[in-house]
Design a protein around this motif. Structure first.
Motif, short mmCIF file in Angstrom:
data_model
loop_
_atom_site.label_atom_id
_atom_site.label_comp_id
_atom_site.label_asym_id
_atom_site.label_seq_id
_atom_site.Cartn_x
_atom_site.Cartn_y
_atom_site.Cartn_z
N VAL A 53 23.64 31.70 2.42
CA VAL A 53 23.89 31.11 3.74
C VAL A 53 23.53 32.16 4.76
O VAL A 53 24.02 33.30 4.71
N ILE A 54 22.63 31.79 5.68
CA ILE A 54 22.17 32.74 6.70
C ILE A 54 22.41 32.15 8.08
O ILE A 54 22.45 30.93 8.26
N ASP A 55 22.57 33.02 9.05
CA ASP A 55 22.78 32.62 10.44
C ASP A 55 21.56 33.06 11.24
O ASP A 55 21.36 34.25 11.49
N VAL A 56 20.73 32.07 11.58
CA VAL A 56 19.49 32.31 12.30
C VAL A 56 19.34 31.28 13.42
O VAL A 56 20.04 30.27 13.41
N PRO A 57 18.44 31.51 14.37
CA PRO A 57 18.34 30.62 15.53
C PRO A 57 17.84 29.21 15.25
O PRO A 57 18.20 28.28 15.95
N ASP A 58 16.98 29.04 14.21
CA ASP A 58 16.36 27.73 14.04
C ASP A 58 15.81 27.55 12.63
O ASP A 58 15.79 28.50 11.84
N ILE A 59 15.35 26.34 12.34
CA ILE A 59 14.82 26.01 11.02
C ILE A 59 13.57 26.84 10.69
O ILE A 59 13.38 27.25 9.55
N ASP A 60 12.75 27.10 11.68
CA ASP A 60 11.53 27.88 11.42
C ASP A 60 11.87 29.28 10.92
O ASP A 60 11.24 29.78 9.99
N THR A 61 12.88 29.90 11.51
CA THR A 61 13.29 31.23 11.07
C THR A 61 13.86 31.17 9.66
O THR A 61 13.59 32.05 8.83
N SER A 62 14.65 30.13 9.38
CA SER A 62 15.21 30.02 8.03
C SER A 62 14.10 29.82 6.99
O SER A 62 14.17 30.35 5.89
N LEU A 63 13.07 29.07 7.35
CA LEU A 63 11.94 28.88 6.43
C LEU A 63 11.15 30.17 6.22
O LEU A 63 10.66 30.43 5.11
N GLU A 64 11.06 30.99 7.26
CA GLU A 64 10.39 32.28 7.11
C GLU A 64 11.14 33.15 6.09
O GLU A 64 10.52 33.81 5.25
N TRP A 65 12.48 33.13 6.15
CA TRP A 65 13.27 33.89 5.19
C TRP A 65 13.16 33.28 3.80
O TRP A 65 13.05 33.99 2.80
N ALA A 66 13.16 31.96 3.71
CA ALA A 66 13.04 31.29 2.42
C ALA A 66 11.72 31.67 1.74
O ALA A 66 11.67 31.86 0.52
N ALA A 67 10.68 31.82 2.51
CA ALA A 67 9.37 32.17 1.97
C ALA A 67 9.36 33.57 1.35
O ALA A 67 8.50 33.87 0.51
N ARG A 68 10.30 34.40 1.72
CA ARG A 68 10.37 35.76 1.18
C ARG A 68 11.15 35.84 -0.14
O ARG A 68 11.16 36.88 -0.79
N ALA A 69 11.81 34.75 -0.52
CA ALA A 69 12.62 34.75 -1.75
C ALA A 69 11.73 34.93 -2.97
O ALA A 69 10.61 34.43 -3.00
#
Length: 115
Positions: free
Chosen positions: A84-100
């Motif tokens: 669970v991450i706290d980020v400003p928007d869906i685009d930022t969360s997808l950027e982090w997901a891409a790094r998994a």
């Protein structure tokens, strides 16, 4: 806004967790990813899950509760953990997901807690 990254792993990924020949490389990918999340200051919560064969699935059918040992879904990938991450928007969360270090990550915004 908080988002949950649902991190799916293959049967081979789960096997790498305990295989002495592959464990170090497997863990290095996760160590790098989780360290980057923590250093960015966006982690709310995270947990890995034991392999699917340790699961039990509860399902209601016709008013009865049925429990099945192991995973319910017959799929090539199973849920291996969440972050669970706290980020400003869906685009930022997808950027982090891409790094998994996995091929499949489902990303969903969390419903805010009741106050």
């Amino acid at each position: 806004m908080t988002y949950t990254l649902m991190l799916f792993e293959s049967e081979e990924d789960f096997a790498a967790r305990t295989d002495p020949a592959r464990q170090e490389q497997y863990l290095a990918g996760w160590t790098h990813f989780t360290r980057a999340l923590k250093e960015a200051g966006i982690v709310v919560y995270g947990a890995g899950l034991y392999a699917p064969e340790t699961a039990a699935t509860m399902k209601r059918r016709g008013g009865e509760l049925m429990v099945q040992d192991g995973p319910f879904a017959e799929t090539k990938e199973q849920l291996g953990g969440i972050m669970v991450i706290d980020v400003p928007d869906i685009d930022t969360s997808l950027e982090w997901a891409a790094r998994a270090p996995v091929a499949t990550v489902e990303v969903r915004q969390n419903i805010p807690p009741l106050k």
